[in-house]
Design a protein around this motif. Structure first.
Motif, PDB file in Angstrom:
ATOM      1  N   ILE A   1       0.819  -1.199   0.000  1.00 57.33           N
ATOM      2  CA  ILE A   1       0.000   0.000   0.000  1.00 57.33           C
ATOM      3  C   ILE A   1       0.860   1.260   0.000  1.00 57.33           C
ATOM      4  CG2 ILE A   1      -1.961  -1.082   1.145  1.00 57.33           C
ATOM      5  CD1 ILE A   1      -1.030   0.162   3.782  1.00 57.33           C
ATOM      6  N   ALA A   2       0.273   2.342  -0.482  1.00 66.42           N
ATOM      7  CA  ALA A   2       0.839   3.682  -0.329  1.00 66.42           C
ATOM      8  C   ALA A   2      -0.096   4.394   0.638  1.00 66.42           C
ATOM      9  CB  ALA A   2       0.896   4.406  -1.670  1.00 66.42           C
ATOM     10  N   LEU A   3       0.418   4.727   1.792  1.00 69.07           N
ATOM     11  CA  LEU A   3      -0.419   5.137   2.911  1.00 69.07           C
ATOM     12  C   LEU A   3      -0.172   6.590   3.304  1.00 69.07           C
ATOM     13  CD1 LEU A   3      -2.357   4.306   5.254  1.00 69.07           C
ATOM     14  CD2 LEU A   3      -0.323   3.549   6.507  1.00 69.07           C
ATOM     15  N   LEU A   4      -1.254   7.363   3.389  1.00 70.39           N
ATOM     16  CA  LEU A   4      -1.201   8.713   3.929  1.00 70.39           C
ATOM     17  C   LEU A   4      -1.912   8.700   5.270  1.00 70.39           C
ATOM     18  CD1 LEU A   4      -0.682  11.797   3.749  1.00 70.39           C
ATOM     19  CD2 LEU A   4      -2.898  11.972   2.564  1.00 70.39           C
ATOM     20  N   VAL A   5      -1.206   9.169   6.318  1.00 73.13           N
ATOM     21  CA  VAL A   5      -1.763   9.186   7.671  1.00 73.13           C
ATOM     22  C   VAL A   5      -1.755  10.621   8.196  1.00 73.13           C
ATOM     23  CG1 VAL A   5      -1.704   8.160   9.986  1.00 73.13           C
ATOM     24  CG2 VAL A   5      -0.752   6.896   8.042  1.00 73.13           C
ATOM     25  N   PRO A   6      -2.786  11.415   7.902  1.00 69.65           N
ATOM     26  CA  PRO A   6      -2.886  12.728   8.550  1.00 69.65           C
ATOM     27  C   PRO A   6      -2.947  12.541  10.066  1.00 69.65           C
ATOM     28  CG  PRO A   6      -4.440  12.554   6.719  1.00 69.65           C
ATOM     29  CD  PRO A   6      -3.894  11.179   6.961  1.00 69.65           C
ATOM     30  N   GLY A   7      -2.329  13.453  10.801  1.00 69.54           N
ATOM     31  CA  GLY A   7      -2.218  13.244  12.241  1.00 69.54           C
ATOM     32  C   GLY A   7      -1.094  12.297  12.576  1.00 69.54           C
ATOM     33  N   GLY A   8      -0.082  12.275  11.729  1.00 66.64           N
ATOM     34  CA  GLY A   8       0.996  11.302  11.853  1.00 66.64           C
ATOM     35  C   GLY A   8       1.882  11.473  13.066  1.00 66.64           C
ATOM     36  N   ASN A   9       1.822  12.625  13.738  1.00 60.26           N
ATOM     37  CA  ASN A   9       2.626  12.823  14.944  1.00 60.26           C
ATOM     38  C   ASN A   9       1.881  12.453  16.225  1.00 60.26           C
ATOM     39  OD1 ASN A   9       4.846  13.696  13.549  1.00 60.26           O
ATOM     40  ND2 ASN A   9       4.491  15.880  13.888  1.00 60.26           N
ATOM     41  N   GLY A  10       0.614  12.091  16.118  1.00 64.12           N
ATOM     42  CA  GLY A  10      -0.163  11.717  17.291  1.00 64.12           C
ATOM     43  C   GLY A  10       0.111  10.300  17.740  1.00 64.12           C
ATOM     44  N   GLN A  11      -0.483   9.922  18.884  1.00 61.86           N
ATOM     45  CA  GLN A  11      -0.173   8.593  19.432  1.00 61.86           C
ATOM     46  C   GLN A  11      -0.668   7.469  18.518  1.00 61.86           C
ATOM     47  OE1 GLN A  11      -1.873   7.688  23.244  1.00 61.86           O
ATOM     48  NE2 GLN A  11      -3.927   8.372  22.726  1.00 61.86           N
ATOM     49  N   LEU A  12      -1.783   7.657  17.843  1.00 62.94           N
ATOM     50  CA  LEU A  12      -2.257   6.628  16.916  1.00 62.94           C
ATOM     51  C   LEU A  12      -1.543   6.730  15.581  1.00 62.94           C
ATOM     52  CD1 LEU A  12      -4.090   4.314  16.101  1.00 62.94           C
ATOM     53  CD2 LEU A  12      -5.883   5.997  15.560  1.00 62.94           C
ATOM     54  N   GLY A  13      -1.373   7.942  15.075  1.00 65.17           N
ATOM     55  CA  GLY A  13      -0.727   8.110  13.778  1.00 65.17           C
ATOM     56  C   GLY A  13       0.674   7.532  13.742  1.00 65.17           C
ATOM     57  N   GLN A  14       1.434   7.754  14.792  1.00 69.60           N
ATOM     58  CA  GLN A  14       2.792   7.200  14.840  1.00 69.60           C
ATOM     59  C   GLN A  14       2.764   5.675  14.883  1.00 69.60           C
ATOM     60  OE1 GLN A  14       5.903   9.298  17.249  1.00 69.60           O
ATOM     61  NE2 GLN A  14       4.168  10.500  18.004  1.00 69.60           N
ATOM     62  N   GLU A  15       1.794   5.120  15.569  1.00 70.33           N
ATOM     63  CA  GLU A  15       1.700   3.658  15.662  1.00 70.33           C
ATOM     64  C   GLU A  15       1.324   3.051  14.312  1.00 70.33           C
ATOM     65  OE1 GLU A  15       2.793   0.903  17.941  1.00 70.33           O
ATOM     66  OE2 GLU A  15       1.707   2.171  19.373  1.00 70.33           O
ATOM     67  N   ILE A  16       0.405   3.700  13.596  1.00 66.77           N
ATOM     68  CA  ILE A  16       0.024   3.206  12.273  1.00 66.77           C
ATOM     69  C   ILE A  16       1.235   3.209  11.341  1.00 66.77           C
ATOM     70  CG2 ILE A  16      -1.365   3.677  10.222  1.00 66.77           C
ATOM     71  CD1 ILE A  16      -3.473   4.910  12.146  1.00 66.77           C
ATOM     72  N   ALA A  17       1.965   4.318  11.341  1.00 65.25           N
ATOM     73  CA  ALA A  17       3.139   4.409  10.475  1.00 65.25           C
ATOM     74  C   ALA A  17       4.176   3.354  10.831  1.00 65.25           C
ATOM     75  CB  ALA A  17       3.744   5.810  10.574  1.00 65.25           C
ATOM     76  N   ALA A  18       4.353   3.114  12.123  1.00 69.13           N
ATOM     77  CA  ALA A  18       5.353   2.141  12.572  1.00 69.13           C
ATOM     78  C   ALA A  18       4.980   0.717  12.186  1.00 69.13           C
ATOM     79  CB  ALA A  18       5.527   2.237  14.085  1.00 69.13           C
ATOM     80  N   LYS A  19       3.680   0.431  12.097  1.00 69.16           N
ATOM     81  CA  LYS A  19       3.220  -0.926  11.834  1.00 69.16           C
ATOM     82  C   LYS A  19       2.855  -1.184  10.375  1.00 69.16           C
ATOM     83  CE  LYS A  19       1.597  -2.430  16.351  1.00 69.16           C
ATOM     84  NZ  LYS A  19       2.420  -3.668  16.281  1.00 69.16           N
ATOM     85  N   ALA A  20       3.023  -0.187   9.520  1.00 70.52           N
ATOM     86  CA  ALA A  20       2.701  -0.382   8.112  1.00 70.52           C
ATOM     87  C   ALA A  20       3.508  -1.547   7.541  1.00 70.52           C
ATOM     88  CB  ALA A  20       2.988   0.890   7.330  1.00 70.52           C
ATOM     89  N   PRO A  21       2.926  -2.340   6.648  1.00 70.27           N
ATOM     90  CA  PRO A  21       3.631  -3.506   6.104  1.00 70.27           C
ATOM     91  C   PRO A  21       4.948  -3.135   5.437  1.00 70.27           C
ATOM     92  CG  PRO A  21       1.306  -3.547   5.497  1.00 70.27           C
ATOM     93  CD  PRO A  21       1.555  -2.210   6.112  1.00 70.27           C
ATOM     94  N   THR A  22       5.916  -3.995   5.578  1.00 72.52           N
ATOM     95  CA  THR A  22       7.220  -3.788   4.949  1.00 72.52           C
ATOM     96  C   THR A  22       7.042  -3.597   3.445  1.00 72.52           C
ATOM     97  OG1 THR A  22       8.282  -5.180   6.609  1.00 72.52           O
ATOM     98  CG2 THR A  22       9.496  -4.797   4.574  1.00 72.52           C
ATOM     99  N   GLY A  23       7.707  -2.592   2.915  1.00 74.78           N
ATOM    100  CA  GLY A  23       7.605  -2.303   1.490  1.00 74.78           C
ATOM    101  C   GLY A  23       6.551  -1.275   1.150  1.00 74.78           C
ATOM    102  N   SER A  24       5.786  -0.858   2.147  1.00 74.82           N
ATOM    103  CA  SER A  24       4.767   0.160   1.917  1.00 74.82           C
ATOM    104  C   SER A  24       5.409   1.540   1.797  1.00 74.82           C
ATOM    105  CB  SER A  24       3.761   0.194   3.068  1.00 74.82           C
ATOM    106  OG  SER A  24       3.081  -1.028   3.195  1.00 74.82           O
TER     107      SER A  24
END
Length: 297
Positions: A2-25
């Motif tokens: 996937i190509a993922l855009l996470v608005p709110g990327g500095n928040g507690q959930l946004g950072q977790e989503i970015a950290a857990k994105a599948p390898t190669g995303s």
């Protein structure tokens, strides 16, 4: 991938989503200073950049941007409505025009809290606070936008990222006070961001594969329920502290500017019916959170 855009990327959930994105995303997780969701130009630029850089990856947006200062929203309603209402509306409009699917994170606070049983997705809404009203406005905008969009409600979120949450507050107070009084007449489903992020990414994977659920509103929260008092006692247990130092009190004894729902428990039925993995019990998740260095004493 996937190509993922996470608005709110500095928040507690946004950072977790970015950290857990599948390898190669491909992951873009801008904070509010990089992407102001209330500014149409910024939203257009961010979504267009995602599409342009996606390559053979499937683009998708998970919106974690939100005004979450529940009490402050009572006196700052214009800002709260701008971020929680207008922001999702703009995101959904741009996603619709670019054929990019959107997952929008919402809250248990859209409900009144009067129902004795866990809330299902089709239960009547009735926010009791400005924050809840703004989040409901965001939900409505997303669902009316024509975008390929899902609204995911969650509750009582805590995690390793971000500056403040209930768990961090209780850990701090345990070291400062001999006893704590914590509200025991509000029930909810504590949700660890690591589990929530995994759930949202599982949904995203299904969506981009063309197997997204028919239901457009889903509930994703920790399994089971407790009160804030029970939650605080469990945190003390994880710290090796005496949970009897935590004392119960009523909401009336601990008044806040914004009214909280007496019942915030979210049923997992919609999530399971969508073929998604239900989140583990809140108590099991809390233990795992402490094992993975959620906090330091």
């Amino acid at each position: 991938m996937i190509a993922l855009l996470v608005p709110g990327g500095n928040g507690q959930l946004g950072q977790e989503i970015a950290a857990k994105a599948p390898t190669g995303s491909l992951v873009h997780s801008p904070g509010s200073k990089e992407l102001d969701v209330t500014q149409a130009g910024s939203v257009v630029q961010a979504v267009d950049a995602l599409v342009a850089e996606a390559g053979d990856r499937a683009p998708i947006v998970i919106n974690a941007a939100a005004y979450t200062a529940v009490d402050a929203a009572e006196d700052d309603r214009n800002t709260a409505f701008s971020v929680n209402g207008d922001g999702p509306r703009l995101l959904a409009a741009v996603c619709a025009s670019r054929s990019v699917p959107l997952i929008h994170v919402s809250t248990d606070y859209v409900f009144s809290g009067d129902k004795p049983e866990p809330y299902e997705v089709d239960d009547e809404v009735g926010p009791q606070s400005i924050y809840g009203l703004t989040k409901l406005a965001g939900e409505s905008s997303v669902l009316r936008s024509g975008a390929d969009a899902w609204v995911v409600r969650t509750a009582w979120v805590y995690g390793a990222f971000g500056s403040s949450n209930f768990v961090r507050s209780i850990v701090r107070l345990e070291g400062e006070r001999e006893t704590l009084s914590v509200v025991d007449d509000q029930r909810g489903s504590p949700t660890w961001t690591a589990d929530l992020a995994s759930g949202l990414l599982e949904l995203a994977s299904k969506v981009v594969s063309g197997d997204g659920p028919a239901a457009r509103v889903l509930h994703c929260a920790g399994g089971g329920e407790t009160t804030w008092y029970g939650f605080a006692r469990a945190i003390f247990e994880e710290l090796g502290a005496d949970p009897d130092r935590v004392k119960p009190c009523t909401s009336a004894e601990f008044p806040r500017p914004a009214k909280r729902p007496a019942n915030s428990v979210l049923s997992q039925a919609s999530w399971v019916d969508a073929g998604l993995t239900p989140l583990r019990s809140w108590r099991e998740a809390l233990t795992e959170a402490f094992k993975t260095n959620l906090v330091t004493r």
